[in-house]
Design an enzyme around this catalytic site. Structure first.
Site, mmCIF file in Angstrom:
data_model
loop_
_atom_site.group_PDB
_atom_site.id
_atom_site.type_symbol
_atom_site.label_atom_id
_atom_site.label_comp_id
_atom_site.label_asym_id
_atom_site.label_seq_id
_atom_site.Cartn_x
_atom_site.Cartn_y
_atom_site.Cartn_z
ATOM 1 C CG ASN A 163 14.003 -5.591 -65.997
ATOM 2 O OD1 ASN A 163 14.601 -4.558 -65.702
ATOM 3 N ND2 ASN A 163 12.854 -5.913 -65.426
ATOM 4 C CD GLU A 259 9.954 -0.621 -59.745
ATOM 5 O OE1 GLU A 259 9.770 -1.692 -59.116
ATOM 6 O OE2 GLU A 259 10.216 -0.569 -60.944
ATOM 7 C CB CYS A 294 9.657 -5.300 -61.223
ATOM 8 S SG CYS A 294 9.153 -3.759 -62.017
ATOM 9 C CD GLU A 474 11.057 5.411 -60.363
ATOM 10 O OE1 GLU A 474 12.283 5.563 -60.262
ATOM 11 O OE2 GLU A 474 10.535 4.452 -60.963
#
Length: 500
Positions: A163, A259, A294, A474
């Site tokens: 994405n 993630e 997300c 992150e």
């Protein structure tokens, strides 16, 4: 932010290879990359790495590790700074390629690459913190002076999704390299072209083997996770994918940062402002990238007194949506990336209709025959649905949003937290203290106030999820530390020993 896009798309098909140990390499087989908006159209071909190619990439990264890790963080940062220079020169072409292989609108594809560059440079700004150490002085019963410093891990695999592949790569790759690791990037098999181009241009300016890129079928690339020479895997993708990565990595006790998906709540309180600016931000938070982010808002909880305001505001914006091909001027919403995802989101909408929920669909599907059968879907609002419906409990990853009224803040917080996910959330209120009080109760890794979504993510801050939304963080110095480990060196202190 300003940008100037070259309107011309690159001539298809685009071809990319592997980049291993400082050299481009072709493979015996290729991946055919399909255009999600134009059935039957091939955007290009990417090399399909064999198991031997993957082993070579691991060996190259391992061989480059001693020299790269021996450099100080400041010197690594300087080399990385030189490697990123000029990365924007091909951004228009990269964006056009990514738009075609992904489906999203050209501007979003352009920003995808821009965010990578921003994240890279923000990582370099942390260079003076990377080698910082802590000294523990002798204490009663502890006659040593101990220096606690940080060391890199080794070879890191970075796996990114379809994405926002280039932008997401920037959340971990520069931090891994700055920390002293070498890296292998695995772009997504359905959108490998633009990402491979960007990574290779950077890798060519770094010492051979420090940065490698391999594309191919997942089944042929398992060694990127299972090899004992892989020290860590950074994976962004689905919950199911994250569980599989964790299972595969367990055999060698390879570390993972995951993630994963989200089911992010936006909680709109009674005192929310809800002016045009806020409604624009809420709309973008839901429908950017056709809902395929997300951290997009996936559930909207709104005080019952403001329900009509939210529904009317989102509806007014959806009525202006232009569903079409990502490269076409004026398109504001492209296709979903895959036929499978289109079918899943359509199923959620039909299920909500069958339940008796108030489902409102907007926009017109493209009339161009060339786009017939593409993964286009009309966006929808699902007003006051049964909370047990899958459109509420599942991550839609598409252009449909449930809007659920609440009467008390306790009810809203309980509903917002009643989910498998814990990635992000947002609180909307005219009173910052009021918003903070609710934000502190949301069980997730990142919360916005009067905003939501990727366009307002602070790229300096640690990012990651709770519950099944992932493990680790992150970005920021926390993102660097996640790609290092501590080393403690203790020196016996004669004076402390004598006094002891």
């Amino acid at each position: 932010m300003t940008e100037t896009l070259d309107p011309a798309a690159p001539a298809a098909p685009v071809t990319t290879g592997l980049y291993i140990g400082g050299a481009e390499r072709r493979a015996a087989a290729t991946l055919e990359v399909a255009d999600p908006g134009k059935p039957g159209t091939v955007v290009g071909h990417a090399a399909a790495a064999s198991a031997a190619d993957v082993d070579d990439a691991i060996a190259a990264a391992k061989a480059a590790y001693p020299a790269w890790s021996a450099l100080g963080a400041a010197e690594r940062a300087e080399r990385m700074r030189s490697a990123i220079e000029g990365i924007a020169e091909a951004r228009d072409e990269d964006a056009a390629i990514l738009s075609q292989e992904n489906g999203k609108i050209r501007l979003e594809a352009w920003v995808d690459s821009l965010v990578f560059e921003i994240r890279w440079n923000l990582a370099l700004a942390l260079a003076d913190q990377v080698d910082a150490a802590t000294v523990l002085a002798p204490a009663p019963g502890i006659p040593v002076t101990t220096t606690v410093a940080y060391q890199p891990l080794g070879v890191v695999t970075v796996i990114v999704p379809f994405n926002w592949p280039i932008a997401i790569l920037g959340a971990s790759l520069p931090h891994a390299l700055l920390a002293g690791n070498t890296a292998i990037v695995k772009p997504p098999p359905t959108t490998p072209l633009a990402t491979t181009r960007v990574v290779q241009r950077i890798a060519e300016k770094l010492p051979p083997g420090v940065l490698n890129v391999v594309t191919g079928k997942d089944a042929d690339m398992s060694a990127l996770i299972t090899s004992p020479d892989i020290a860590k895997v950074c994976f962004t993708g689905s919950v199911a994918g994250g569980k599989k990565i964790m299972e595969m990595a367990s055999g060698s006790l390879t570390r993972v940062t995951l993630e994963l998906g989200g089911n992010d709540p936006a909680v709109i309180l009674e005192d929310a402002t809800l002016d045009d600016a806020e409604l624009d931000r809420l709309y973008a938070a839901i429908f950017d990238t056709t809902g395929q982010i997300c951290m997009n808002a996936k559930r909207v909880y709104v005080h019952r007194s403001r329900l009509d305001d939210v529904v009317a505001g989102l509806a007014a914006r959806l009525e202006k949506a232009v569903i079409g091909y990502g490269l076409d001027e004026g398109t504001t919403m492209g296709p979903l990336h895959s036929p499978v995802q289109k079918a899943f989101v359509a199923e959620l909408i039909e299920e909500a209709k069958a339940s008796g929920a108030d489902v409102r669909e907007f926009g017109t599907l493209p009339a161009d025959p060339e786009l017939s059968g593409g993964n286009f879907l009309r966006p929808a609002l699902v007003v006051d649905p049964d909370p047990a419906l899958r459109v509420v409990t599942h991550e839609q990853f598409g252009p449909v949003i449930p809007i659920l009224p609440f009467d008390t803040e306790e009810e809203a917080v309980r509903a917002a937290n009643d989910t498998w996910a814990g990635l992000c959330g947002s609180v909307w209120s005219a009173d910052p203290a009021h918003a903070d009080r609710i934000a502190r109760q949301l069980v997730c890794g990142y919360v916005w106030v009067n905003d939501h979504g990727a366009t307002r993510l602070d790229l300096r801050a640690p990012f990651g999820g709770m519950k099944q939304s992932g493990l680790g963080r992150e970005q920021g110095i926390e993102g660097v530390r996640a790609l290092q480990d501590t080393r403690s060196v203790a020196h016996l202190d004669p004076d402390a020993l004598a006094a002891g």
